[in-house]
Design a protein around this motif. Sequence first.
Motif, PDB file in Angstrom:
ATOM      1  N   HIS A 117       6.821   6.032   1.226  1.00  0.00           N
ATOM      2  CA  HIS A 117       5.548   5.592   1.676  1.00  0.00           C
ATOM      3  C   HIS A 117       4.775   6.516   2.440  1.00  0.00           C
ATOM      4  O   HIS A 117       3.681   6.629   1.999  1.00  0.00           O
ATOM      5  N   GLU A 120       3.144   8.333  -0.534  1.00  0.00           N
ATOM      6  CA  GLU A 120       1.975   7.612  -0.834  1.00  0.00           C
ATOM      7  C   GLU A 120       0.781   7.843  -0.054  1.00  0.00           C
ATOM      8  O   GLU A 120      -0.425   7.685  -0.457  1.00  0.00           O
ATOM      9  N   THR A 121       0.959   7.642   1.331  1.00  0.00           N
ATOM     10  CA  THR A 121      -0.139   7.732   2.215  1.00  0.00           C
ATOM     11  C   THR A 121      -0.794   9.181   2.118  1.00  0.00           C
ATOM     12  O   THR A 121      -2.024   9.025   2.038  1.00  0.00           O
ATOM     13  N   ALA A 123      -1.203  10.887  -0.343  1.00  0.00           N
ATOM     14  CA  ALA A 123      -1.836  10.785  -1.868  1.00  0.00           C
ATOM     15  C   ALA A 123      -3.161   9.859  -1.726  1.00  0.00           C
ATOM     16  O   ALA A 123      -4.076  10.182  -2.042  1.00  0.00           O
ATOM     17  N   ARG A 124      -2.897   8.885  -0.989  1.00  0.00           N
ATOM     18  CA  ARG A 124      -4.153   8.076  -0.695  1.00  0.00           C
ATOM     19  C   ARG A 124      -5.232   9.048   0.022  1.00  0.00           C
ATOM     20  O   ARG A 124      -6.351   8.815  -0.276  1.00  0.00           O
ATOM     21  N   LYS A 125      -4.853   9.676   0.922  1.00  0.00           N
ATOM     22  CA  LYS A 125      -5.924  10.403   1.866  1.00  0.00           C
ATOM     23  C   LYS A 125      -6.526  11.449   1.106  1.00  0.00           C
ATOM     24  O   LYS A 125      -7.558  11.908   1.161  1.00  0.00           O
ATOM     25  N   PHE A 127      -6.881  11.641  -2.250  1.00  0.00           N
ATOM     26  CA  PHE A 127      -7.903  11.075  -3.449  1.00  0.00           C
ATOM     27  C   PHE A 127      -9.031  10.494  -2.671  1.00  0.00           C
ATOM     28  O   PHE A 127     -10.092  10.724  -3.217  1.00  0.00           O
TER      29      PHE A 127
ATOM     30  N   HIS B 117       3.794  -0.880   1.572  1.00  0.00           N
ATOM     31  CA  HIS B 117       3.895   0.432   0.605  1.00  0.00           C
ATOM     32  C   HIS B 117       2.970  -0.196  -0.530  1.00  0.00           C
ATOM     33  O   HIS B 117       2.425   0.491  -1.225  1.00  0.00           O
ATOM     34  N   GLU B 120      -0.614   0.073   0.143  1.00  0.00           N
ATOM     35  CA  GLU B 120      -0.981   1.644   0.244  1.00  0.00           C
ATOM     36  C   GLU B 120      -1.152   2.113  -1.079  1.00  0.00           C
ATOM     37  O   GLU B 120      -2.209   3.151  -1.561  1.00  0.00           O
ATOM     38  N   THR B 121      -0.102   1.782  -2.253  1.00  0.00           N
ATOM     39  CA  THR B 121      -0.553   2.261  -3.631  1.00  0.00           C
ATOM     40  C   THR B 121      -1.695   1.780  -4.255  1.00  0.00           C
ATOM     41  O   THR B 121      -2.167   2.329  -4.907  1.00  0.00           O
ATOM     42  N   ARG B 124      -4.410   3.959  -2.998  1.00  0.00           N
ATOM     43  CA  ARG B 124      -4.284   5.444  -3.404  1.00  0.00           C
ATOM     44  C   ARG B 124      -5.072   5.022  -4.976  1.00  0.00           C
ATOM     45  O   ARG B 124      -5.842   6.143  -5.007  1.00  0.00           O
TER      46      ARG B 124
END
Lengths: 187, 187
Positions: A117, A120-121, A123-125, A127, B117, B120-121, B124
């Motif tokens: 997780h 993933e966080t 990656a979110r930030k 992008f 999660h 969050e995906t 992203r």
Amino acid sequence: MSDFIKQLNLLSPLSPEAEEDLLARLKPMAFKKGQVINKEEQICKKLFFIDKGLVKHYYHQKDRIFILKFFAENQFFTVLDSFTNQTPSKFITIALEDTETTGLDHTDFIELCEKHHSFETFARKLFAMAAIVNLKRIKEMFDAESAELYAEFIKENNHLLNRLKLGDIASYLGISQVTLSRIRSKK
Amino acid sequence: MSDFIKQLNLLSPLSPEAEEDLLARLKPMAFKKGQVINKEEQICKKLFFIDKGLVKHYYHQKDRIFILKFFAENQFFTVLDSFTNQTPSKFITIALEDTETTGLDHTDFIELCEKHHSFETFARKLFAMAAIVNLKRIKEMFDAESAELYAEFIKENNHLLNRLKLGDIASYLGISQVTLSRIRSKK
DNA sequence: ATAATCTTTTTACATAAGTTAAAAAATCAT
DNA sequence: ATGATTTTTTAACTTATGTAAAAAGATTAT
């Protein structure tokens, strides 16, 4: 040793397990000056981090070159849509200087996103940041008077000025080199 | 009932718990034609989904208006950097038609990202898409000949053509309405 | 229907910027 | 150092596009 993880943690800290998992998957890649990092029609397989060097990301159109972005030390870069959707790239990426990168394969990227997780966080930030940077670029391009475009560019990219050719700066600004030269001579 | 969750699941499916949690936090918001949804200097607190209507996202510069993007039915939108960093917006968002939205507060967005999660995906992927859309826009803006800009626009935005004023299309393309009118008369 | 308002097109003019070519300056290799 | 190559500047010319203002066309309200 690469600052990939250090810079990543600055943006969004990883769990210890995620960090360990990531570390095992990172691979160094070096490119000579002028070498193509990702060519047109090629699917971009990696998320890169630049440890050293300078890269230009561009495309051709009717004999002109348009540079979308320069990437230098401590920046993450990839071919956004090609990497995300694993589709052929419309853009070209080449090294403007000898460049050392640390790369993460797309398959590893996806696995890390799914397993951790905290990754993933990150990656979110990442992008979200990319989207914001691109939006800012759109805004800059609207401010269409070339003189202001250039003024803005030297303000934002002072550290790159003496590493870039004028032709490349013009291609980045979307103006001809002649126009850029005229602007420079004017004041 | 809003298609927020339906569209979201198309992009990236949620776990049942995440979906339930999200559903409880969504709030409908309606705006009249011409009403300001987010003004300059205001921090954008919401991620919106448009159930019905049309919105323009723009800014002023020296008496000209530049439109960054139109958003219509089934699109998510927010003020990217303002929402992400909770900083004052440089842009303005207004309704071009009576518009019904479903909104998610930034605090809820963050909580959902942290708790689930799968959410969050989704986030992203949403931002990755936003980054790609913006990159595509940069590319379009480089293809600077106005006639081509317009040709491209009508190809991509055919469904919006009869809902937009020419002046707004010109502002989106970064050209004057006079120029746009000239282009249209030419063929 | 008529007037009032809004939207789009047209005209006239000025100017920024592209193209091409050549000159000048800077950098690189032997 | 010298010549060769690359980069940057300058000049001459052409064209696209912005601005301003007016005309034409649509739309809306009374």
